[in-house]
Design an enzyme around this catalytic site. Structure first.
Site, mmCIF file in Angstrom:
data_model
loop_
_atom_site.group_PDB
_atom_site.id
_atom_site.type_symbol
_atom_site.label_atom_id
_atom_site.label_comp_id
_atom_site.label_asym_id
_atom_site.label_seq_id
_atom_site.Cartn_x
_atom_site.Cartn_y
_atom_site.Cartn_z
ATOM 1 N N HIS A 267 0.912 -1.074 0.065
ATOM 2 C CA HIS A 267 -0.024 0.011 -0.020
ATOM 3 C C HIS A 267 0.852 1.409 -0.148
ATOM 4 O O HIS A 267 0.540 2.175 -0.575
ATOM 5 C CB HIS A 267 -0.957 0.039 1.367
ATOM 6 N N PHE A 268 2.019 1.180 0.750
ATOM 7 C CA PHE A 268 2.690 2.464 0.823
ATOM 8 C C PHE A 268 4.103 2.287 -0.078
ATOM 9 O O PHE A 268 5.067 2.200 0.348
ATOM 10 C CB PHE A 268 3.163 2.847 2.250
#
Length: 291
Positions: A267-268
């Protein structure tokens, strides 16, 4: 040797302090960087340093996040419509005329409201797990959408998303073993410190509930894509189990000329693939009309 200089500033917007990071020469193309949950403008720290020689970058903290004001849920309407209004007023305060938007997670419904309402201002869209299609939702969202239908019945369950274990999971899940050592520990710890502030849980629960109304805007966002064909760069973690890779691929339906990169991460993606994303942005922005 010269080092890029980020300025840390605060603007008063509607009586609220809106913290933002700014770097680069205003005569260069502007990128407005819009963070997601549970982060802040801190997620863009390395990207800002990397690009500030050629771009003007502005990264605000949304109300209730980072260094911006955190009024209680009784003092401020925590909705994505309201967060958009504050962002719009910051844009006006800074006299930003035309800019590209970098959208991540919560930054997507904010940035795409701005873009679809005033297409003439948007030079490009860069999306890193910035969802605009129902295909992007994964099982991660099941309990959140259940909470949207019945808050009382599911509040205890959604509170798991406010825990340190879940924040750490958001940063590390889907990241290959050889990239885990690129994740700065202060990043997720800073996010968790924000969540742990007194009263912040009520804020996040309200935004969890309000997220359902973003889906009502998806047809408008998609019509904006089809009609105006903004230049698009996708730099998305293919292993993201919050907004899945299907959400990235769905952009092809309305913006087939976009540039797509599915990265081997979660996600990051900026934490693990910041160098690659910086290169993608430089090349992408260089090819825009008028660059």
């Amino acid at each position: 040797m010269s080092f890029p200089s980020t300025r840390y500033r605060t603007a008063n917007i509607d009586g609220l302090d809106v913290f933002y990071r700014e770097a680069g020469d205003r005569s260069n193309p502007t990128l407005l960087l819009l963070h997601g949950f549970p982060s802040s403008s801190h997620m863009f720290r390395n990207l800002i340093n990397s690009l500030s020689d050629s771009f003007h970058l502005v990264a605000p903290d949304h109300i209730g996040f980072g260094r911006s004001s955190m009024p209680s849920v009784n003092q401020f309407t925590y909705s994505f419509d309201r967060l958009t209004e504050v962002t719009e007023r910051l844009i006006a305060h800074l006299d930003l005329d035309r800019f590209a938007i970098y959208i991540h997670d919560y930054g997507a419904p904010i940035g795409l409201r701005i873009a679809s309402s005033s297409p003439e201002r948007i030079t490009a869209i860069i999306t890193q797990s910035g969802n605009a299609y129902t295909e992007g939702f994964t099982p991660f969202w099941d309990i959140l959408f259940a909470h949207a239908k019945d808050r009382a019945a599911h509040e205890d369950a959604v509170r798991q998303y406010l825990t340190a274990d879940k924040t750490h999971w958001q940063y590390t899940h889907g990241v290959p073993a050889d990239r885990l050592n690129r994740i700065a520990p202060e990043a997720w710890l800073l996010d968790q410190a924000g969540l742990d502030r007194n009263g912040n849980d009520a804020i996040q629960l309200q935004l969890f509930w309000d997220y359902q109304f973003n889906l009502d805007s998806y047809p408008k966002f998609q019509e904006y894509f089809r009609t105006h064909q903004p230049p698009l760069l996708v730099a998305w973690g293919k292993n993201d189990e919050i907004f899945g890779a299907a959400g990235a691929e769905a952009y092809r339906r309305d913006l087939p000329g976009g540039e797509f990169h599915l990265l081997d991460t979660g996600h990051f993606a900026l934490e693990t693939h910041g160098e690659e994303i910086s290169v993608y942005i430089r090349e992408f922005m260089r090819q825009l009309p008028g660059s």
